[in-house]
Design a protein around this motif. Structure first.
Motif, mmCIF file in Angstrom:
data_model
loop_
_atom_site.group_PDB
_atom_site.id
_atom_site.type_symbol
_atom_site.label_atom_id
_atom_site.label_comp_id
_atom_site.label_asym_id
_atom_site.label_seq_id
_atom_site.Cartn_x
_atom_site.Cartn_y
_atom_site.Cartn_z
ATOM 1 N N TYR A 54 0.843 -1.199 0.000
ATOM 2 C CA TYR A 54 0.000 0.000 0.000
ATOM 3 C C TYR A 54 0.880 1.251 0.000
ATOM 4 C CZ TYR A 54 -3.441 -3.443 1.515
ATOM 5 O OH TYR A 54 -4.242 -4.550 1.611
ATOM 6 N N PRO A 55 1.501 1.596 -1.142
ATOM 7 C CA PRO A 55 2.436 2.722 -1.178
ATOM 8 C C PRO A 55 1.797 4.063 -0.821
ATOM 9 C CG PRO A 55 2.050 1.865 -3.390
ATOM 10 C CD PRO A 55 1.381 0.933 -2.426
ATOM 11 N N GLU A 56 0.513 4.188 -1.023
ATOM 12 C CA GLU A 56 -0.168 5.447 -0.676
ATOM 13 C C GLU A 56 -0.155 5.694 0.834
ATOM 14 O OE1 GLU A 56 -3.290 2.225 -0.820
ATOM 15 O OE2 GLU A 56 -1.649 2.801 -2.118
ATOM 16 N N LEU A 57 -0.016 4.633 1.615
ATOM 17 C CA LEU A 57 0.054 4.782 3.075
ATOM 18 C C LEU A 57 1.249 5.643 3.473
ATOM 19 C CD1 LEU A 57 -0.824 4.036 5.975
ATOM 20 C CD2 LEU A 57 0.658 2.028 5.776
ATOM 21 N N LEU A 58 2.412 5.383 2.879
ATOM 22 C CA LEU A 58 3.605 6.167 3.199
ATOM 23 C C LEU A 58 3.413 7.625 2.811
ATOM 24 C CD1 LEU A 58 6.439 6.204 4.346
ATOM 25 C CD2 LEU A 58 7.291 5.586 2.076
ATOM 26 N N SER A 59 2.797 7.863 1.682
ATOM 27 C CA SER A 59 2.543 9.233 1.230
ATOM 28 C C SER A 59 1.648 9.984 2.210
ATOM 29 C CB SER A 59 1.898 9.203 -0.161
ATOM 30 O OG SER A 59 1.562 10.494 -0.569
ATOM 31 N N VAL A 60 0.583 9.343 2.651
ATOM 32 C CA VAL A 60 -0.344 9.968 3.603
ATOM 33 C C VAL A 60 0.350 10.192 4.948
ATOM 34 C CG1 VAL A 60 -2.469 9.597 4.931
ATOM 35 C CG2 VAL A 60 -2.422 9.105 2.487
ATOM 36 N N MET A 61 1.117 9.203 5.408
ATOM 37 C CA MET A 61 1.811 9.345 6.689
ATOM 38 C C MET A 61 2.857 10.466 6.633
ATOM 39 S SD MET A 61 2.152 5.464 8.133
ATOM 40 C CE MET A 61 2.732 6.008 9.735
ATOM 41 N N LYS A 62 3.515 10.628 5.480
ATOM 42 C CA LYS A 62 4.475 11.723 5.324
ATOM 43 C C LYS A 62 3.768 13.076 5.428
ATOM 44 C CE LYS A 62 8.209 9.616 2.707
ATOM 45 N NZ LYS A 62 8.955 9.586 1.442
ATOM 46 N N GLN A 63 2.596 13.194 4.805
ATOM 47 C CA GLN A 63 1.835 14.447 4.884
ATOM 48 C C GLN A 63 1.450 14.753 6.328
ATOM 49 O OE1 GLN A 63 -1.463 13.806 2.244
ATOM 50 N NE2 GLN A 63 -0.310 14.379 0.425
ATOM 51 N N ILE A 64 0.986 13.753 7.039
ATOM 52 C CA ILE A 64 0.587 13.935 8.438
ATOM 53 C C ILE A 64 1.809 14.287 9.287
ATOM 54 C CG2 ILE A 64 -0.315 12.746 10.483
ATOM 55 C CD1 ILE A 64 -2.140 11.177 8.492
ATOM 56 N N ALA A 65 2.927 13.593 9.068
ATOM 57 C CA ALA A 65 4.142 13.855 9.835
ATOM 58 C C ALA A 65 4.662 15.264 9.566
ATOM 59 C CB ALA A 65 5.207 12.810 9.505
ATOM 60 N N GLU A 66 4.614 15.713 8.325
ATOM 61 C CA GLU A 66 5.042 17.085 8.004
ATOM 62 C C GLU A 66 4.157 18.095 8.723
ATOM 63 O OE1 GLU A 66 7.635 18.327 6.575
ATOM 64 O OE2 GLU A 66 8.487 16.528 5.679
ATOM 65 N N ALA A 67 2.861 17.838 8.760
ATOM 66 C CA ALA A 67 1.943 18.734 9.475
ATOM 67 C C ALA A 67 2.251 18.733 10.968
ATOM 68 C CB ALA A 67 0.493 18.314 9.222
ATOM 69 N N ARG A 68 2.582 17.575 11.521
ATOM 70 C CA ARG A 68 2.947 17.499 12.942
ATOM 71 C C ARG A 68 4.209 18.298 13.220
ATOM 72 N NH1 ARG A 68 2.043 11.212 14.941
ATOM 73 N NH2 ARG A 68 -0.204 11.206 14.713
ATOM 74 N N LYS A 69 5.192 18.209 12.310
ATOM 75 C CA LYS A 69 6.438 18.964 12.489
ATOM 76 C C LYS A 69 6.152 20.467 12.526
ATOM 77 C CE LYS A 69 10.096 17.802 10.021
ATOM 78 N NZ LYS A 69 10.943 17.245 8.950
ATOM 79 N N VAL A 70 5.304 20.930 11.623
ATOM 80 C CA VAL A 70 4.948 22.354 11.578
ATOM 81 C C VAL A 70 4.187 22.736 12.837
ATOM 82 C CG1 VAL A 70 3.506 24.052 10.392
ATOM 83 C CG2 VAL A 70 4.962 22.507 9.073
ATOM 84 N N HIS A 71 3.229 21.906 13.241
ATOM 85 C CA HIS A 71 2.394 22.185 14.415
ATOM 86 C C HIS A 71 3.223 22.265 15.693
ATOM 87 C CE1 HIS A 71 -0.966 21.999 17.216
ATOM 88 N NE2 HIS A 71 -0.385 20.979 17.801
ATOM 89 N N THR A 72 4.230 21.430 15.809
ATOM 90 C CA THR A 72 4.999 21.361 17.054
ATOM 91 C C THR A 72 6.183 22.318 17.088
ATOM 92 O OG1 THR A 72 6.382 19.563 16.227
ATOM 93 C CG2 THR A 72 4.398 18.941 17.444
ATOM 94 N N SER A 73 6.427 23.058 16.030
ATOM 95 C CA SER A 73 7.632 23.884 15.968
ATOM 96 C C SER A 73 7.653 25.036 16.964
ATOM 97 C CB SER A 73 7.845 24.421 14.551
ATOM 98 O OG SER A 73 6.778 25.269 14.198
ATOM 99 N N GLY A 74 6.499 25.474 17.493
ATOM 100 C CA GLY A 74 6.524 26.591 18.420
ATOM 101 C C GLY A 74 5.655 26.414 19.647
ATOM 102 N N ILE A 75 5.412 25.174 20.054
ATOM 103 C CA ILE A 75 4.525 24.914 21.188
ATOM 104 C C ILE A 75 5.206 25.271 22.500
ATOM 105 C CG2 ILE A 75 3.370 23.071 22.475
ATOM 106 C CD1 ILE A 75 2.632 21.865 19.829
ATOM 107 N N GLU A 76 4.494 26.000 23.344
ATOM 108 C CA GLU A 76 5.033 26.461 24.630
ATOM 109 C C GLU A 76 4.569 25.604 25.809
ATOM 110 O OE1 GLU A 76 6.868 29.375 25.384
ATOM 111 O OE2 GLU A 76 7.311 29.485 23.255
#
Length: 102
Positions: A54-76
């Motif tokens: 299921y190669p699309e799984l990796l693509s979706v997980m990468k999108q979610i992980a990138e969003a998590r990286k952005v979301h967590t970049s400035g959490i106090e």
């Protein structure tokens, strides 16, 4: 550490070392349960066997992980509100007991 997120049923964590080769197994956060929780473990080999089918799984997980990286970049910090919280790794904590994927 500061609260990064609160997870609920069906959520996953520990995917960064699988998705981002530069992470190489380094913990980026600590997961703590605030109530009874059933955790399932998927090792690296099994993960990549699934992604092969299921190669699309990796693509979706990468999108979610990138969003998590952005979301967590400035959490106090924040309030713990759910059954599983993910916190920034505290440099002074013992990192010998890892949670999540390899």
């Amino acid at each position: 550490g500061a609260l990064i997120t609160t997870l609920s049923d069906g959520s996953y964590f520990g995917e960064f070392p699988l998705i981002f080769p530069e992470v190489k197994g380094t913990r980026t956060a600590t997961a703590r349960c605030t109530q009874w929780t059933q955790l399932l473990y998927l090792d690296k080999g099994d993960f990549f066997q699934i992604v092969e089918v299921y190669p699309e799984l990796l693509s979706v997980m990468k999108q979610i992980a990138e969003a998590r990286k952005v979301h967590t970049s400035g959490i106090e910090g924040g309030e713990k509100t759910g059954p599983l919280t993910i916190e920034e790794e505290d440099e002074n904590e013992d990192s010998g007991n890892e949670s999540g994927a390899e």
